[in-house]
Design a protein around this motif. Structure first.
Motif, PDB file in Angstrom:
ATOM      1  N   LEU A 184      -5.563   1.505  58.360  1.00 42.78           N
ATOM      2  CA  LEU A 184      -5.743   2.610  57.410  1.00 42.78           C
ATOM      3  C   LEU A 184      -5.232   2.066  56.077  1.00 42.78           C
ATOM      4  CD1 LEU A 184      -6.684   5.526  57.175  1.00 42.78           C
ATOM      5  CD2 LEU A 184      -4.330   6.239  57.554  1.00 42.78           C
ATOM      6  N   SER A 185      -6.182   1.505  55.295  1.00 39.90           N
ATOM      7  CA  SER A 185      -5.779   0.662  54.162  1.00 39.90           C
ATOM      8  C   SER A 185      -5.247   1.433  52.961  1.00 39.90           C
ATOM      9  CB  SER A 185      -6.959  -0.218  53.728  1.00 39.90           C
ATOM     10  OG  SER A 185      -8.098   0.592  53.483  1.00 39.90           O
ATOM     11  N   GLY A 186      -5.480   2.758  52.911  1.00 43.18           N
ATOM     12  CA  GLY A 186      -4.947   3.498  51.766  1.00 43.18           C
ATOM     13  C   GLY A 186      -5.165   4.992  51.904  1.00 43.18           C
ATOM     14  N   GLY A 245      -8.489  -9.288  43.432  1.00 40.86           N
ATOM     15  CA  GLY A 245      -7.830  -8.469  44.445  1.00 40.86           C
ATOM     16  C   GLY A 245      -8.340  -8.671  45.852  1.00 40.86           C
ATOM     17  N   SER A 246      -9.321  -9.565  46.032  1.00 48.45           N
ATOM     18  CA  SER A 246      -9.896  -9.741  47.362  1.00 48.45           C
ATOM     19  C   SER A 246     -10.619 -11.078  47.418  1.00 48.45           C
ATOM     20  CB  SER A 246     -10.868  -8.582  47.648  1.00 48.45           C
ATOM     21  OG  SER A 246     -11.227  -8.578  49.002  1.00 48.45           O
ATOM     22  N   VAL A 247     -11.391 -11.301  48.460  1.00 44.98           N
ATOM     23  CA  VAL A 247     -12.356 -12.406  48.612  1.00 44.98           C
ATOM     24  C   VAL A 247     -11.738 -13.805  48.764  1.00 44.98           C
ATOM     25  CG1 VAL A 247     -14.373 -13.582  47.603  1.00 44.98           C
ATOM     26  CG2 VAL A 247     -14.142 -11.116  47.336  1.00 44.98           C
ATOM     27  N   VAL A 295     -14.483  -3.417  55.201  1.00 42.71           N
ATOM     28  CA  VAL A 295     -14.640  -4.637  54.416  1.00 42.71           C
ATOM     29  C   VAL A 295     -15.344  -4.353  53.095  1.00 42.71           C
ATOM     30  CG1 VAL A 295     -15.763  -6.890  54.297  1.00 42.71           C
ATOM     31  CG2 VAL A 295     -14.641  -6.198  56.385  1.00 42.71           C
ATOM     32  N   GLY A 296     -14.621  -4.656  51.996  1.00 49.97           N
ATOM     33  CA  GLY A 296     -15.231  -4.691  50.678  1.00 49.97           C
ATOM     34  C   GLY A 296     -15.392  -6.176  50.373  1.00 49.97           C
ATOM     35  N   GLY A 297     -14.336  -6.768  49.820  1.00 49.46           N
ATOM     36  CA  GLY A 297     -14.273  -8.229  49.717  1.00 49.46           C
ATOM     37  C   GLY A 297     -13.658  -8.830  50.970  1.00 49.46           C
ATOM     38  N   GLY A 298     -12.910  -8.009  51.720  1.00 45.46           N
ATOM     39  CA  GLY A 298     -12.410  -8.440  53.022  1.00 45.46           C
ATOM     40  C   GLY A 298     -10.905  -8.565  53.170  1.00 45.46           C
ATOM     41  N   SER A 299     -10.105  -8.160  52.153  1.00 42.17           N
ATOM     42  CA  SER A 299      -8.681  -8.499  52.230  1.00 42.17           C
ATOM     43  C   SER A 299      -7.872  -7.656  53.211  1.00 42.17           C
ATOM     44  CB  SER A 299      -8.042  -8.476  50.841  1.00 42.17           C
ATOM     45  OG  SER A 299      -7.899  -7.176  50.342  1.00 42.17           O
ATOM     46  N   ASN A 300      -8.131  -6.345  53.292  1.00 38.19           N
ATOM     47  CA  ASN A 300      -7.324  -5.562  54.245  1.00 38.19           C
ATOM     48  C   ASN A 300      -7.736  -5.877  55.673  1.00 38.19           C
ATOM     49  OD1 ASN A 300      -8.468  -2.877  55.723  1.00 38.19           O
ATOM     50  ND2 ASN A 300      -9.703  -3.305  53.912  1.00 38.19           N
TER      51      ASN A 300
HETATM   52  C1  LIG Z   1      -7.967   1.595  50.132  1.00 39.07           C
HETATM   53  C2  LIG Z   1      -8.909   0.434  50.064  1.00 39.07           C
HETATM   54  N1  LIG Z   1      -9.339  -0.116  51.204  1.00 39.07           N
HETATM   55  C3  LIG Z   1     -10.194  -1.154  51.187  1.00 39.07           C
HETATM   56  C4  LIG Z   1     -10.659  -1.694  50.015  1.00 39.07           C
HETATM   57  C5  LIG Z   1     -11.639  -2.817  50.061  1.00 39.07           C
HETATM   58  O1  LIG Z   1     -11.113  -4.033  49.648  1.00 39.07           O
HETATM   59  P1  LIG Z   1     -10.803  -5.183  50.678  1.00 39.07           P
HETATM   60  O2  LIG Z   1     -12.061  -5.402  51.471  1.00 39.07           O
HETATM   61  O3  LIG Z   1     -10.437  -6.344  49.851  1.00 39.07           O
HETATM   62  O4  LIG Z   1      -9.678  -4.718  51.540  1.00 39.07           O
HETATM   63  C6  LIG Z   1     -10.227  -1.170  48.795  1.00 39.07           C
HETATM   64  C7  LIG Z   1     -10.696  -1.751  47.532  1.00 39.07           C
HETATM   65  O5  LIG Z   1     -10.451  -1.316  46.467  1.00 39.07           O
HETATM   66  C8  LIG Z   1      -9.326  -0.072  48.833  1.00 39.07           C
HETATM   67  O6  LIG Z   1      -8.902   0.479  47.699  1.00 39.07           O
END
Ligand SMILES: Cc1ncc(COP(=O)(O)O)c(C=O)c1O
Length: 459
Positions: free
Chosen positions: A416-418, A233-235, A268-273
């Motif tokens: 605002l990723s989620g 899901g990322s990286v 940033v978690g893996g970085g995708s958003n």
């Molecule tokens: C709402 C939301 N934002 C950010 C992330 C972090 O992931 P990534 O860095 O790939 O965006 C996650 C991961 O589960 C997520 O659920």
């Protein structure tokens, strides 16, 4: 009442304006990325090495140097269920802060699973189906990615197995149900379903799990079955690529707002958003435009701010190829903070390279500060953010306040990723005052980094 653009709150695009191509930053990077290495030979991996895990179309996207890649019609059709997503001017947050800066945010929480994750889940399920795979395996931290892949597999008619990090599995029973509602099978990781899981349980029966462990389980699952591919899901480069619809839409929406960001921010978690929003703006930065690009991470898992740039495995059991990235060591198990999606020992190699080249900077925050900002945001803009996304909110608020102190006015854009509707147990703990602040301590960091001793060194 005045209805000029300066008073408007939402900047919306028509469905016909959904981007038709993904943007591939590899074509524009000032420094070429380091090759991905085979752990056995130390040599660069080729497409055939990756074929047991991924469909060829995604492997090609992973190494593509084309600046743009067309999005297939069937993917666009599914994305149009919720895209283009809205861009907001945060008037009420600006007032609450009393800032002179303008704050905008792109809201990815309107997707059916509630985050940016289905932007790539749909694409990955599509290409796997095209190449005849009937089942996908994956890991999930916060549960957002597992929900997104379960949703995508359901819409495209594939089976799905999700290894969910145990701490999140326990903290978020409703995410579990959501993943099951779209038809996927789900198990808490470490599980007894795989050798990797059983090995961790033998040594640490109470392990809270980590993304690194769950990735090992999902990779092992896929490697052992010809009908199954692994989905991350990322990286990876192709995951970040699929997310670039976010930033392309945001560029068009900022134009509608008659504005351009001085600062672009993402968690940033893996970085995708982060990549999804920032890469299309970085394209302009690389071409000479001045933009400050800020990556926000938790102090409990400070991969970009305190990790080292090194070759490391993407998972705990050393099943993946070696990638050059900022890392805290592949057996690092981050403290069980509530931003489950940010608990990953590494980060996308493309983002690591951009940090190394000085095009992206990073900052790390404690979770009580992050939750305080989340509630300020919810109290003004209304949306209750996911704890991961709240790191970007905190970064945006800190940026606005620093600009005020310096007597400046900035235009700030964050992702605002989620939404956080499945994260209420975390809010409960914050409101009860029982949320612990954890910053990674030096001894644990030194211990974890010993895991990468002896691995190849990046150029
Ligand atoms: C709402 C939301 N934002 C950010 C992330 C972090 O992931 P990534 O860095 O790939 O965006 C996650 C991961 O589960 C997520 O659920």
């Amino acid at each position: 009442m005045a209805t000029g653009v300066a008073q408007r709150t939402k900047f919306l695009l028509d469905e016909s304006q959904l981007p038709k191509r993904w943007y591939n930053i590899r074509a524009d990077l000032p420094t070429a990325p380091q090759p991905v290495l085979h752990p056995g030979t130390g040599q660069p991996v080729g497409p055939d090495d990756l074929a047991p895990l991924f469909p060829m179309a995604l492997i090609q996207q992973e190494v593509s140097e084309e600046p743009e890649i067309a999005i297939p019609e069937e993917i666009l059709g599914i994305l149009s269920l919720w895209r283009p997503t809205p861009l907001y001017r945060a008037h009420r947050l600006e007032q609450a802060l009393g800032t002179r800066s303008r704050i905008f945010y792109k809201y990815e929480g309107v997707s059916p699973p509630g985050s940016h994750k289905p932007n790539t889940a749909v694409a990955q399920a599509y290409y796997n189906k095209q190449e005849g795979r009937t089942r996908l395996s994956t890991e999930t931290g916060a549960g957002q990615w597992g929900s997104a892949l379960s949703f995508a597999c359901r819409l495209l008619g594939l089976e799905c197995k999700v290894y969910m990090v145990k701490i999140s599995y326990e903290q978020k029973p409703s995410r579990r149900s959501m993943i099951q509602a779209w038809g996927a099978e789900i198990v808490a990781s470490p599980s007894t379903d795989t050798e990797s899981g059983r090995a961790v349980l033998a040594e640490h029966p109470d392990s809270p799990g980590s993304l690194g462990i769950a990735i090992s389980e999902a990779v092992e699952d896929a490697a052992g079955r010809p009908d199954t591919a692994y989905s991350l899901g990322s990286v990876l480069n192709h995951v970040l690529l699929h997310q670039t619809v976010i930033g392309q839409e945001a560029i068009a929406q900022m134009e509608l707002a008659d504005a351009y960001p001085d600062v672009v921010i993402g968690c940033v978690g893996g970085g995708s958003n982060f990549a999804g929003l920032a890469f299309p703006f970085l394209r302009e930065k690389i071409a000479g435009r001045e933009i400050d690009v800020l990556a926000c991470e938790p102090a409990a898992c400070p991969t970009l701010t305190r990790g080292v740039f090194a070759y490391d495995f993407g998972d705990t059991s050393k099943l993946t190829p070696l990638v050059a990235m900022h890392t805290l060591g592949h057996d690092f198990v981050p403290a069980p903070i509530h931003a489950g999606g940010l608990r990953y020992h590494g980060v996308a190699p493309l983002i690591s390279q951009l940090v190394r080249d000085g095009l992206v900077r990073a900052d790390a925050y404690l979770q009580n500060d992050v939750f305080a900002s989340a509630l300020t945001f919810a109290g003004s803009e209304g949306i209750l953010p996911a704890p991961e996304a709240a790191h970007a909110i905190h970064g945006a608020m800190a940026t606005a306040m620093a600009a005020d102190e310096a007597g400046e006015s900035k235009t700030i854009l964050f992702n605002l990723s989620g939404h956080g509707h499945f994260d209420m147990s975390a809010y409960d703990k914050y409101l009860a005052g029982t949320l612990e602040d954890v910053a990674l301590d030096e001894d644990e960091m030194a211990r974890a980094l010993r895991a990468i001793e002896g691995l190849p060194t990046p150029a």
